[in-house]
Design an enzyme around this catalytic site. Structure first.
Site, PDB file in Angstrom:
ATOM      1  N   LYS A 139       0.814  -1.232   0.000  1.00 34.39           N
ATOM      2  CA  LYS A 139       0.000   0.000   0.000  1.00 34.39           C
ATOM      3  C   LYS A 139       0.838   1.269   0.000  1.00 34.39           C
ATOM      4  O   LYS A 139       0.455   2.257  -0.621  1.00 34.39           O
ATOM      5  CB  LYS A 139      -0.983   0.004   1.170  1.00 34.39           C
ATOM      6  CG  LYS A 139      -0.330   0.135   2.523  1.00 34.39           C
ATOM      7  CD  LYS A 139      -1.368   0.086   3.649  1.00 34.39           C
ATOM      8  CE  LYS A 139      -0.652   0.136   4.973  1.00 34.39           C
ATOM      9  NZ  LYS A 139      -1.376  -0.555   6.040  1.00 34.39           N
ATOM     10  N   ARG A 161      -7.849   0.512  16.427  1.00 33.11           N
ATOM     11  CA  ARG A 161      -8.205   0.816  15.048  1.00 33.11           C
ATOM     12  C   ARG A 161      -9.298  -0.187  14.675  1.00 33.11           C
ATOM     13  O   ARG A 161     -10.294  -0.255  15.392  1.00 33.11           O
ATOM     14  CB  ARG A 161      -6.961   0.767  14.144  1.00 33.11           C
ATOM     15  CG  ARG A 161      -7.129   1.642  12.895  1.00 33.11           C
ATOM     16  CD  ARG A 161      -5.882   1.670  12.008  1.00 33.11           C
ATOM     17  NE  ARG A 161      -5.686   0.388  11.321  1.00 33.11           N
ATOM     18  CZ  ARG A 161      -4.707   0.178  10.432  1.00 33.11           C
ATOM     19  NH1 ARG A 161      -3.859   1.163  10.133  1.00 33.11           N
ATOM     20  NH2 ARG A 161      -4.573  -1.001   9.839  1.00 33.11           N
TER      21      ARG A 161
END
Ligand code: PLP
Length: 366
Positions: A36, A131
């Site tokens: 990513k 998260r």
């Protein structure tokens, strides 16, 4: 090559991947290579695959689409939990996705049935980093509700640490993940293929021999790309830290004062910069700035240069110590941290130059 540009040493990435995959393999851990931060750069993905990662993981569908369009042949794992609005595309494009919301998994189930596919899901549990992931007490009920859905198969469970709260993977939290896996396997009489414990922050735990042996999957980006673990950003033994190098060009080279002349207020970004008076210095202005890279995350490879500051299009350096050897048009080189790499790879103004054996991988880009 038009400056600024970033060189990508594919052999170093392959070598780093081989080192990390080797370590993990010794401990029974399979590695997905995370692309990513390179925006799904296909040659980076291919280098990771040559280095032995078993699949490619990215957080964005656009990146995975880009990889597939470029012909990178792999299994794909979607790291960011899917948006409800994109479930159809997820099933079309990726083999496995990380998930934590039942309504989204139901959407994946419907899309998978329509596409006549089985979509694999890894159910995420939040072990404190705050998260993504179901809270620990809610994981078993998420499994219960997922297991009955047609078109989706539970591939495993996973957790992500050290990304938001900075919680370090430990024997305790990894054991907790294993306990949850055992509970799920016993309650539902199923075998979890993946117990996905860590990212680059977990390498120390593995190397120290404290990773519970049931943890069998890792998702690794930074350690392969930048050659460091991520709890303290220490270089990882046997890896290169300089697979990526930023190149920028000197546009102006002049002797000027080290302190601004006149009454000072805010700079272009609303800051009030402070300057140390070093008398007259030789200043180099380079063609890289905040629109290209997180300038706080770059460092000149030559320690004689000091970064003074940046605006959107310029980087100002004190090059007094090496001034005699420099000319307008010269290129200076910088290392990048994770944030700088992310921004440089995302910026359309920074050209990307993959290298093979130290040379440009594409003749048309030399
Ligand atoms: C980004 C990400 C990773 C990779 O993290 P690194 O620190 O680059 O190894 C792993 N898992 C998830 C869920 C991620 O979002």
């Amino acid at each position: 090559m038009m400056t600024p540009y970033i060189t990508i040493d594919l052999q170093k990435i392959e070598h780093n991947a081989r080192t990390i995959v080797g370590l993990c393999k010794e401990h029974g851990i399979e590695v997905s290579g995370v692309t990513k931060v390179t925006c799904g750069h296909s040659e980076v993905a291919n280098a990771m695959l040559r280095g032995g990662v078993s699949s490619i993981a990215d957080s964005r569908l656009q990146n995975i689409q880009r990889l597939k369009d470029a012909g990178s042949d792999a299994n794909y794992l979607l790291l960011r939990i899917p948006a409800l609005s994109e479930v159809h595309k997820v099933v079309e494009l990726v083999d496995v996705s990380l998930n934590s919301e039942l309504i989204v998994i139901e959407g994946l189930s419907k899309s998978a049935q329509r596409l006549n596919k089985i979509h694999e899901v890894v159910l995420m549990v939040d072990l404190g980093d705050l998260r993504e992931g179901a809270w620990q007490d809610d994981l078993v009920s998420l499994v219960l509700e997922t297991i009955i859905l047609p078109g989706v198969r539970i591939k495993g469970i996973g957790t992500n640490l050290a990304c938001f709260g900075g919680v370090v993977p430990s024997e305790q939290n990894m054991n907790r993940l294993v306990e949850l896996a055992n509970e799920i396997e016993q309650t539902f009489m199923l075998k979890l293929e993946w117990i996905s414990g860590i990212n680059s922050s977990g390498l120390d735990l593995i190397a120290a021999g404290h990773m519970p042996k049931q943890i069998n999957h890792a998702r690794i980006g930074e350690a392969i790309l930048l050659g460091c673990e991520t709890t303290q950003r220490r270089p990882w033994p046997g890896t290169s830290q300089d697979a990526f190098v930023l190149h920028a060009e000197i546009l102006e080279l002049k002797k000027k004062p080290s302190v601004p002349v006149g009454q000072c207020s805010e700079d272009a970004f609303g800051q009030r910069p402070e300057f140390e008076d070093r008398g007259m210095i030789v200043r180099a202005l380079l063609n890289v700035g905040r629109e290209d890279v997180d300038v706080e995350g770059i460092k000149p490879l030559d320690a004689r240069y000091n970064i003074l500051g940046a605006s959107s299009g310029y980087l100002a350096l004190d090059v007094t110590q090496a001034a005699k050897s420099l000319r307008v048009g010269d290129e200076l080189v910088f290392s990048l941290n994770y944030s700088a790499l992310l921004t440089a790879m995302s910026s359309e103004y920074v050209n990307k130059l993959p290298l093979i054996a130290g040379h440009s991988a594409r003749v048309d880009e030399v």
